[in-house]
Design a protein around this motif. Structure first.
Motif, PDB file in Angstrom:
ATOM      1  N   ARG A 109       0.835  -1.215   0.000  1.00  0.00           N
ATOM      2  CA  ARG A 109       0.000   0.000   0.000  1.00  0.00           C
ATOM      3  C   ARG A 109       0.864   1.257   0.000  1.00  0.00           C
ATOM      4  O   ARG A 109       0.533   2.244  -0.658  1.00  0.00           O
ATOM      5  CB  ARG A 109      -0.919   0.007   1.223  1.00  0.00           C
ATOM      6  CG  ARG A 109      -2.040  -1.005   1.178  1.00  0.00           C
ATOM      7  CD  ARG A 109      -3.069  -0.723   2.269  1.00  0.00           C
ATOM      8  NE  ARG A 109      -4.049  -1.781   2.344  1.00  0.00           N
ATOM      9  CZ  ARG A 109      -4.014  -2.794   3.210  1.00  0.00           C
ATOM     10  NH1 ARG A 109      -3.019  -2.859   4.096  1.00  0.00           N
ATOM     11  NH2 ARG A 109      -4.938  -3.719   3.216  1.00  0.00           N
ATOM     12  N   ASN A 110       1.970   1.228   0.743  1.00  0.00           N
ATOM     13  CA  ASN A 110       2.821   2.407   0.845  1.00  0.00           C
ATOM     14  C   ASN A 110       3.393   2.805  -0.504  1.00  0.00           C
ATOM     15  O   ASN A 110       3.445   3.988  -0.854  1.00  0.00           O
ATOM     16  CB  ASN A 110       3.950   2.139   1.840  1.00  0.00           C
ATOM     17  CG  ASN A 110       4.697   3.399   2.236  1.00  0.00           C
ATOM     18  OD1 ASN A 110       4.107   4.483   2.347  1.00  0.00           O
ATOM     19  ND2 ASN A 110       5.988   3.278   2.450  1.00  0.00           N
ATOM     20  N   VAL A 111       3.826   1.816  -1.289  1.00  0.00           N
ATOM     21  CA  VAL A 111       4.367   2.111  -2.617  1.00  0.00           C
ATOM     22  C   VAL A 111       3.296   2.730  -3.499  1.00  0.00           C
ATOM     23  O   VAL A 111       3.547   3.726  -4.195  1.00  0.00           O
ATOM     24  CB  VAL A 111       4.948   0.827  -3.261  1.00  0.00           C
ATOM     25  CG1 VAL A 111       5.339   1.093  -4.715  1.00  0.00           C
ATOM     26  CG2 VAL A 111       6.157   0.337  -2.475  1.00  0.00           C
ATOM     27  N   LEU A 112       2.096   2.168  -3.492  1.00  0.00           N
ATOM     28  CA  LEU A 112       1.025   2.729  -4.324  1.00  0.00           C
ATOM     29  C   LEU A 112       0.597   4.103  -3.830  1.00  0.00           C
ATOM     30  O   LEU A 112       0.257   4.978  -4.636  1.00  0.00           O
ATOM     31  CB  LEU A 112      -0.177   1.784  -4.372  1.00  0.00           C
ATOM     32  CG  LEU A 112      -0.183   0.865  -5.604  1.00  0.00           C
ATOM     33  CD1 LEU A 112       0.926  -0.171  -5.510  1.00  0.00           C
ATOM     34  CD2 LEU A 112      -1.526   0.187  -5.801  1.00  0.00           C
ATOM     35  N   GLU A 113       0.608   4.300  -2.505  1.00  0.00           N
ATOM     36  CA  GLU A 113       0.217   5.609  -1.958  1.00  0.00           C
ATOM     37  C   GLU A 113       1.127   6.716  -2.481  1.00  0.00           C
ATOM     38  O   GLU A 113       0.665   7.805  -2.816  1.00  0.00           O
ATOM     39  CB  GLU A 113       0.276   5.578  -0.423  1.00  0.00           C
ATOM     40  CG  GLU A 113      -0.856   4.841   0.248  1.00  0.00           C
ATOM     41  CD  GLU A 113      -2.128   5.667   0.333  1.00  0.00           C
ATOM     42  OE1 GLU A 113      -2.121   6.842  -0.079  1.00  0.00           O
ATOM     43  OE2 GLU A 113      -3.138   5.127   0.821  1.00  0.00           O
ATOM     44  N   VAL A 114       2.434   6.448  -2.556  1.00  0.00           N
ATOM     45  CA  VAL A 114       3.377   7.466  -3.016  1.00  0.00           C
ATOM     46  C   VAL A 114       3.389   7.553  -4.537  1.00  0.00           C
ATOM     47  O   VAL A 114       3.187   8.614  -5.129  1.00  0.00           O
ATOM     48  CB  VAL A 114       4.800   7.172  -2.493  1.00  0.00           C
ATOM     49  CG1 VAL A 114       5.801   8.177  -3.073  1.00  0.00           C
ATOM     50  CG2 VAL A 114       4.824   7.226  -0.969  1.00  0.00           C
ATOM     51  N   ASN A 115       3.619   6.423  -5.195  1.00  0.00           N
ATOM     52  CA  ASN A 115       3.892   6.424  -6.629  1.00  0.00           C
ATOM     53  C   ASN A 115       2.671   6.707  -7.490  1.00  0.00           C
ATOM     54  O   ASN A 115       2.787   7.349  -8.541  1.00  0.00           O
ATOM     55  CB  ASN A 115       4.476   5.073  -7.056  1.00  0.00           C
ATOM     56  CG  ASN A 115       5.808   4.774  -6.418  1.00  0.00           C
ATOM     57  OD1 ASN A 115       6.290   5.517  -5.580  1.00  0.00           O
ATOM     58  ND2 ASN A 115       6.425   3.675  -6.814  1.00  0.00           N
TER      59      ASN A 115
END
Length: 261
Positions: free
Chosen positions: A121-127
């Motif tokens: 989720r963290n990667v999708l939240e940023v990218n």
């Protein structure tokens, strides 16, 4: 919508950004720092955004050394309210916002069956989400003739040697987002939206990768090498300005031919 006048003048003039204002996210280091300086070299005033003020201040100093103005706006792109503040600051300090380079991004490597949901989720939240919130906020204040450049990746187009499901899906999503926003905003707002899909770039991040893994990635690269920062700079400056005035909704692969295999 106001009519966007097709570019004119000499070919070299089409690559100049004099009088324009550009926001660059993820500008504190690496690719983003270089892109901020490149846009300044092309004539733009810059707003640098990222999480670490100290790093942003260093980039701002290098921009002002080029004779351009630069504003520092610490920003967490996963927070839509902070993205709104970023866009408003550009308007308040410079009176306009012409270019957004959505460069903020993180990566994560893990086998898909063992990847923690929070990491994914963290990667999708940023990218992906972060790019959307920033584009949304900036598009609200951009005038016709403006340009958004999303920094995707060749891993949004091809398979990865490493297990990078989160990163690959976020970058593939960013390419899809580019197409959709272009369709929504090109005619109605006069804002062009494009993406670049870089291959491996010779930055500090490459130094953290083992030579065996890098060699495996480069095996399918027609040019057989990593990209330089300046090669990515040139692609972004091209898409940011009037030289690409009839290009929108496109993803430019800057990957040495890797995605062509």
């Amino acid at each position: 919508m106001d009519t966007v006048v097709p570019p004119s003048g000499s070919v070299l003039d089409l690559f100049r950004l004099t009088g324009r204002v550009a926001v660059v996210t993820g500008a504190g280091s690496g690719l983003g720092a270089g892109l901020a300086r490149a846009l300044a070299e092309a004539g733009a005033d810059i707003v640098v955004a990222g999480r670490r003020r100290d790093k942003l201040e260093q980039v701002a100093a290098s921009v002002t050394a080029l004779g351009r103005r630069c504003s520092v706006v610490p920003t967490d792109v996963t927070d839509p309210a902070q993205c709104e503040t970023l866009a408003r600051t550009a308007i308040t300090e410079f009176g306009r916002l012409d270019v957004l380079v959505n460069n903020a991004g993180i990566t994560h490597t893990a086998p898909a069956t063992r990847e923690d949901p929070g990491d994914y989720r963290n990667v999708l939240e940023v990218n992906l989400f972060g790019a959307y919130w920033t584009a949304q906020a900036c598009a609200r204040v951009m005038r016709p003739g403006s340009s958004i450049v999303n920094v995707a990746s060749m891993l949004g187009l091809i398979k990865s040697v490493l297990p990078q499901a989160a990163y690959a899906s976020s970058k593939a999503g960013l390419i899809g987002l580019t197409r959709d926003l272009s369709h929504q905003w090109a005619g109605r707002k006069g804002i062009r939206v494009n993406a670049i899909a870089p291959g491996f770039v010779d930055t500090d991040m490459i130094g953290e990768m083992s030579q065996d893994i890098l060699d495996e990635f480069l095996r399918d690269c027609s040019l057989g090498r990593t990209a330089t920062q300046r090669e990515i700079d040139a692609a972004v400056v091209f898409l940011a300005g009037p030289a690409s005035g009839y290009i929108t909704g496109s993803t430019l692969a800057v990957d040495g031919g890797t995605s062509g295999h």
